[in-house]
Each structure stands twice: as C-alpha cells, then as structure tokens.
Write an enzyme that holds these catalytic residues in place. Sequence first.
Site, PDB file in Angstrom:
ATOM      1  N   CYS A   1     -23.248 -42.617 -35.340  1.00  0.00           N
ATOM      2  CA  CYS A   1     -23.001 -41.234 -34.924  1.00  0.00           C
ATOM      3  C   CYS A   1     -23.140 -41.182 -33.413  1.00  0.00           C
ATOM      4  O   CYS A   1     -24.188 -41.513 -32.877  1.00  0.00           O
ATOM      5  CB  CYS A   1     -24.012 -40.310 -35.595  1.00  0.00           C
ATOM      6  SG  CYS A   1     -24.068 -38.665 -34.879  1.00  0.00           S
TER       7      CYS A   1
ATOM      8  N   CYS B   1     -20.035 -34.581 -30.839  1.00  0.00           N
ATOM      9  CA  CYS B   1     -19.087 -33.655 -31.483  1.00  0.00           C
ATOM     10  C   CYS B   1     -19.726 -32.306 -31.804  1.00  0.00           C
ATOM     11  O   CYS B   1     -19.014 -31.295 -31.853  1.00  0.00           O
ATOM     12  CB  CYS B   1     -18.542 -34.258 -32.768  1.00  0.00           C
ATOM     13  SG  CYS B   1     -18.494 -36.039 -32.762  1.00  0.00           S
TER      14      CYS B   1
ATOM     15  N   THR C   1     -28.980 -33.603 -34.460  1.00  0.00           N
ATOM     16  CA  THR C   1     -28.274 -34.765 -33.938  1.00  0.00           C
ATOM     17  C   THR C   1     -28.206 -34.726 -32.419  1.00  0.00           C
ATOM     18  O   THR C   1     -27.878 -33.692 -31.838  1.00  0.00           O
ATOM     19  CB  THR C   1     -26.831 -34.755 -34.506  1.00  0.00           C
ATOM     20  OG1 THR C   1     -26.905 -34.980 -35.907  1.00  0.00           O
ATOM     21  CG2 THR C   1     -25.973 -35.825 -33.871  1.00  0.00           C
TER      22      THR C   1
ATOM     23  N   GLU D   1     -31.861 -38.083 -34.992  1.00  0.00           N
ATOM     24  CA  GLU D   1     -32.050 -36.656 -35.232  1.00  0.00           C
ATOM     25  C   GLU D   1     -33.492 -36.289 -34.871  1.00  0.00           C
ATOM     26  O   GLU D   1     -34.382 -37.133 -34.964  1.00  0.00           O
ATOM     27  CB  GLU D   1     -31.787 -36.290 -36.701  1.00  0.00           C
ATOM     28  CG  GLU D   1     -30.322 -36.018 -37.019  1.00  0.00           C
ATOM     29  CD  GLU D   1     -29.480 -37.266 -37.178  1.00  0.00           C
ATOM     30  OE1 GLU D   1     -30.048 -38.323 -37.547  1.00  0.00           O
ATOM     31  OE2 GLU D   1     -28.261 -37.203 -36.947  1.00  0.00           O
TER      32      GLU D   1
ATOM     33  N   HIS E   1     -16.781 -28.905 -37.698  1.00  0.00           N
ATOM     34  CA  HIS E   1     -17.571 -30.116 -37.904  1.00  0.00           C
ATOM     35  C   HIS E   1     -17.173 -30.828 -39.208  1.00  0.00           C
ATOM     36  O   HIS E   1     -17.308 -32.046 -39.317  1.00  0.00           O
ATOM     37  CB  HIS E   1     -19.074 -29.828 -37.849  1.00  0.00           C
ATOM     38  CG  HIS E   1     -19.840 -31.007 -37.317  1.00  0.00           C
ATOM     39  ND1 HIS E   1     -19.564 -31.596 -36.107  1.00  0.00           N
ATOM     40  CD2 HIS E   1     -20.836 -31.749 -37.856  1.00  0.00           C
ATOM     41  CE1 HIS E   1     -20.361 -32.638 -35.936  1.00  0.00           C
ATOM     42  NE2 HIS E   1     -21.137 -32.761 -36.982  1.00  0.00           N
TER      43      HIS E   1
ATOM     44  N   TYR F   1     -15.799 -34.948 -39.467  1.00  0.00           N
ATOM     45  CA  TYR F   1     -16.194 -36.033 -40.358  1.00  0.00           C
ATOM     46  C   TYR F   1     -14.998 -36.843 -40.867  1.00  0.00           C
ATOM     47  O   TYR F   1     -15.159 -37.994 -41.247  1.00  0.00           O
ATOM     48  CB  TYR F   1     -17.012 -35.481 -41.537  1.00  0.00           C
ATOM     49  CG  TYR F   1     -18.474 -35.295 -41.200  1.00  0.00           C
ATOM     50  CD1 TYR F   1     -18.868 -34.853 -39.944  1.00  0.00           C
ATOM     51  CD2 TYR F   1     -19.469 -35.585 -42.121  1.00  0.00           C
ATOM     52  CE1 TYR F   1     -20.201 -34.697 -39.623  1.00  0.00           C
ATOM     53  CE2 TYR F   1     -20.806 -35.431 -41.809  1.00  0.00           C
ATOM     54  CZ  TYR F   1     -21.169 -34.983 -40.564  1.00  0.00           C
ATOM     55  OH  TYR F   1     -22.498 -34.844 -40.240  1.00  0.00           O
TER      56      TYR F   1
ATOM     57  N   CYS G   1     -14.969 -39.293 -37.515  1.00  0.00           N
ATOM     58  CA  CYS G   1     -16.055 -40.251 -37.214  1.00  0.00           C
ATOM     59  C   CYS G   1     -16.358 -41.140 -38.410  1.00  0.00           C
ATOM     60  O   CYS G   1     -16.532 -42.347 -38.259  1.00  0.00           O
ATOM     61  CB  CYS G   1     -17.298 -39.528 -36.733  1.00  0.00           C
ATOM     62  SG  CYS G   1     -18.280 -38.722 -38.012  1.00  0.00           S
TER      63      CYS G   1
ATOM     64  N   GLU H   1     -25.817 -38.311 -43.515  1.00  0.00           N
ATOM     65  CA  GLU H   1     -25.037 -37.320 -42.761  1.00  0.00           C
ATOM     66  C   GLU H   1     -23.774 -36.937 -43.510  1.00  0.00           C
ATOM     67  O   GLU H   1     -23.345 -35.785 -43.475  1.00  0.00           O
ATOM     68  CB  GLU H   1     -24.637 -37.887 -41.398  1.00  0.00           C
ATOM     69  CG  GLU H   1     -25.647 -37.607 -40.333  1.00  0.00           C
ATOM     70  CD  GLU H   1     -25.098 -37.873 -38.941  1.00  0.00           C
ATOM     71  OE1 GLU H   1     -23.882 -38.045 -38.782  1.00  0.00           O
ATOM     72  OE2 GLU H   1     -25.912 -37.912 -38.018  1.00  0.00           O
TER      73      GLU H   1
HETATM   74 FE1  SF4 Z   1     -22.091 -37.593 -35.416  1.00  0.00          FE
HETATM   75 FE2  SF4 Z   1     -19.825 -37.583 -36.769  1.00  0.00          FE
HETATM   76 FE3  SF4 Z   1     -21.148 -35.291 -36.351  1.00  0.00          FE
HETATM   77 FE4  SF4 Z   1     -19.878 -36.595 -34.350  1.00  0.00          FE
HETATM   78  S1  SF4 Z   1     -18.925 -35.650 -36.180  1.00  0.00           S
HETATM   79  S2  SF4 Z   1     -21.899 -35.657 -34.267  1.00  0.00           S
HETATM   80  S3  SF4 Z   1     -20.227 -38.712 -34.888  1.00  0.00           S
HETATM   81  S4  SF4 Z   1     -21.815 -37.054 -37.571  1.00  0.00           S
HETATM   82 FE    FE Z   2     -23.367 -35.196 -38.171  1.00  0.00          FE
END
Ligand code: SF4
Ligand code: FE
Length: 483
Positions: free
Chosen positions: A100, A104, A191, A257, A292, A296, A299, A447
């Site tokens: 991670c 983001c 995060t 985190e 968000h 996902y 990422c 996550e």
């Molecule tokens: Fe982390 Fe993925 Fe959230 Fe970005 S989108 S902060 S990489 S979990």
């Molecule tokens: Fe996350």
Amino acid sequence: MALMTGEQYVESLRKLKLKIYLFGELVDNPVDDPIIRPSLNSVKATYDLAQDPRYAELATAVSPFTGERVNRFLHIHQSTEDLANKVRMQRVLGQQTASCFQRCVGLDAINAVYSTAYECDQAHGTDYQARFVEYLKYCQANDLIIDGAMTDPKGDRGLPPSKQADPDLFVHVVERRDDGIVVAGAKAHQTGSANSHEMIVMPTQSMTEADKDWAVAFSCPMDAEGVFLIMGRQSCDTRKLEGGTLDVGNPDFGGQEALIVFDNVFIPNEHVYMDGEYDYSGMLVERFAGYHRQSYGGCKTGVADCVIGAAALAAEYNGAARASHVKDKLIEMVHLNETLWACGLACSYEGKPTASGNYLVDLLLANICKQNVTRFPYEICRLAADIAGGLLVTAPSEKDLRDPVVGPWVDKYFRGVASVPTEDRLKVMRFIENMVHGTGSVAYLTESMHGAGSPQAQRIMISRQADLEAKKALVKKLVHIDN
Ligand code: SF4
Ligand code: FE
C-alpha cells in the site's frame, strides 16, 4: 517546487515534528525507523514515478487551478480519462511496491471534499469550496502528501455519535472561536499517517441534527499541536528488526496504519470545510468511499501481479511449472485479477461530472469493484499457497541459511530445481508468506476486506444503486403487465 523528487520528500519528512508512538515509546527518528521505513519507501515511490518520463501522463497532470504540472495524487479529476489514469497509475505502483503506497486516501479525499463543499455552499451559503481550493493550491505547489482520514473508532456500533458514552469516539467540535474550531477525537486504522505532511479529516457516516458537532471536515498538518499517532502493529513486523532481508519477504516496501489522536486541536477557519452541515456528511462519505473503492481496482491488481508472479516463480523453482493443474491455477489467478481490473476501469470510464465540474466514478460499479476485492485476493492467495507448498511456512530462518554449521544442510535439503540457488527459492517463498500471512497481508488481504469500507458497506450501496423498480418494469413490459 510543484514536483518533488523522492529524496526531497524524505528530507521534507525529516523536518516535521511528528509525534509517533511505537511499542510504547515515542519514536525519535521515524524516517529511519526500521519498522516504519519500508512504508515510507512505498510513498516515496509515488514521487519517483512522477519523475520518470515514461510515466509522465499517468503520474502527473496539469492543475486547472495553477496551470502547473502536479503529481496526479494531488489532481482534481477533469475527465473520465483522469479517472482511468488514476487506476492505471495505482496498478503500476502496486506492481513496483507490492504494498500500500498510502497516497490515494488523500487523492480520494480532495476529490470528495471539492465536489461536496461546492454543493454544500450552494445549499447553505457557506464558502467552503473557495477555502478548500486555496488549501489545495498550497499542497499542489509544495507536492505534499495529504492523508485522507475518515474512520472513527466508533465505540458502540449500535449508537450514533451523540449517544456514545464517550463523545470522543467520533471526531467532534469541542469549542468554536471567532478564528476557528477546536476538535477532539481520533481516527483509527489510518493508512499513511506516519508518512504524510497533511491530513484531511472527514466524518465517517451520515449524521442527523443531533450529531451536528460531529459533522466536521477540516485539514490540518500531521504535526499540529495536539496531534499524535499510535502505530498499529503487523504480523511478523519485528522480523524487520532482525537485520537480514530474506525473512521479511518484501525487504524494501510495506504499508502502515496508525491511530491518530486529536487532543484538543485548534483548526483555523480557513481549513474548515464542514462544520455542522450534517445533511452533507452522507454525500462526503459516499463520494470518498466511491473513489476509494475504485482505487482498489488499481492498487490491489498491481499487488496481485506480484503475487501471481511469485506463484509462477515458485512453480518454476519447485520444478512444477509444466504441471497442467499448476498452469490452470495461474490462469485462474489472472482471470480473477483481471476481473478486478475490469471493474476498476469500468467505474472510471462510466464516471460523470459532479455539479462542481470534477468527475466522480460510477458509484454502482465502484462498489461492485470493491465487493469483488473483498473476495478475489483471498482466492488468489489460496492458490498461491497451494502452488508454493508447505515450505511457505516451514522454511528455516535466514540466520540458519547463513550459519556455517546448519547452512549447508539448509542449502542441500531446500533446493528444488538443481540450477536454482536455494536462497532464491527461499526468497520467493518468503515473499508469498509475507503476502499471505505477514506484513504484506495487511495491504493485500485485510485492507481488501475492510479498507474503503467492509463488505456490508458495499452491499448497502449496491442495494441503493441497483434500481430494482426499473428492472421489474422491464419484465412487466415484456410480459404485458400494465399496472
Ligand atoms: Fe493503499 Fe490501495 Fe488505499 Fe492506495 S488505494 S491507499 S494503495 S489500499
Ligand atoms: Fe486502503
């Protein structure tokens, strides 16, 4: 300095006076702390990518506010192409860090606050969006990391903020002054907090009039007076203190985190973007969560590329790469991962402009994306563990491998294909172990389950967006039912 280098970012963090507690102690130098540093390296990757000419289009964008090229993590989406480039960038960073990279949450926060503040201003005559744009221009000009903080500790899940035994279980306004507000409370599971310059704090759920003091959004430096962090720990995290690189699995990168505590923090008016407009807290949550959940699809697919690659290498080093069931399992992993990718792209390309002009993902498809993310990575990990074999959790330590007495025995008996050094085989096993059971499993599994909202949160949104009435009407028309 609209684009910082990775090194400049690291140096800029050294200048912050972050108060971080880890294992019961205040961390002296978080930047070089062996537990925290891999997570900082993941954030640094977002700066390095923006400096790489091959990724200029993905990792940077021209700010409509300053006309300057800024890091895409600070960009307000102007088109569906911007939304799609966001997930493309996230996939690349997932591939480069297998972790991670934390930035983001800030990107998703700025886009959610930008459009919600505009609509709130229209309804309430406030000037939140203008304040917010000034703040964003400052962050863009200095290429800062903004942490997007939403999840409150929540206490008794059956009670709203105003009915909790302890009012601090949700962040709230404790005092209003002419020049600003004072807030108290905490944000949990946060995060990237140890690696950020700034944060944007948002309410975590819809609010009613009784919860007015909890309907608050603001920005604040991570080292503001009264803010401190208590780091969460991760499975196998103390392997990072052992000095080697093999047993940590992913030696250079990680995520982190923490609990952010606000012990009566003063927020000047110019950094307040919601204060009591409880009727807009639901919109802010829904939009942040939508963005968000799209994230996902970027990422986690990048991280999974590494898990799939590791499983393929494990098969090769074990001498099992030609077995048809192994090939089929790898195909299944790719199929699952590309399904997530398709969802990430689909919700981006089906995005639409909000009233403020920035682009919002298609919320139904973004929630479908995240719902699949709560499941497929688990299956991908199951298949990776299946292909890797039991050595994944029974391999001796790096110290044993390096030991003059037992090392040769480890080398002899844990060799697979004769041409592949035992150490390489163990590196791949440790990498998979890390993703399935270790620090990496936080980013790839937990996550995926709970980040951007737990599975049930997506199902609620899916039920709201599903429009079953329209589907019933389709059938009525087909079979000639008139009422
Ligand atoms: Fe982390 Fe993925 Fe959230 Fe970005 S989108 S902060 S990489 S979990
Ligand atoms: Fe996350």
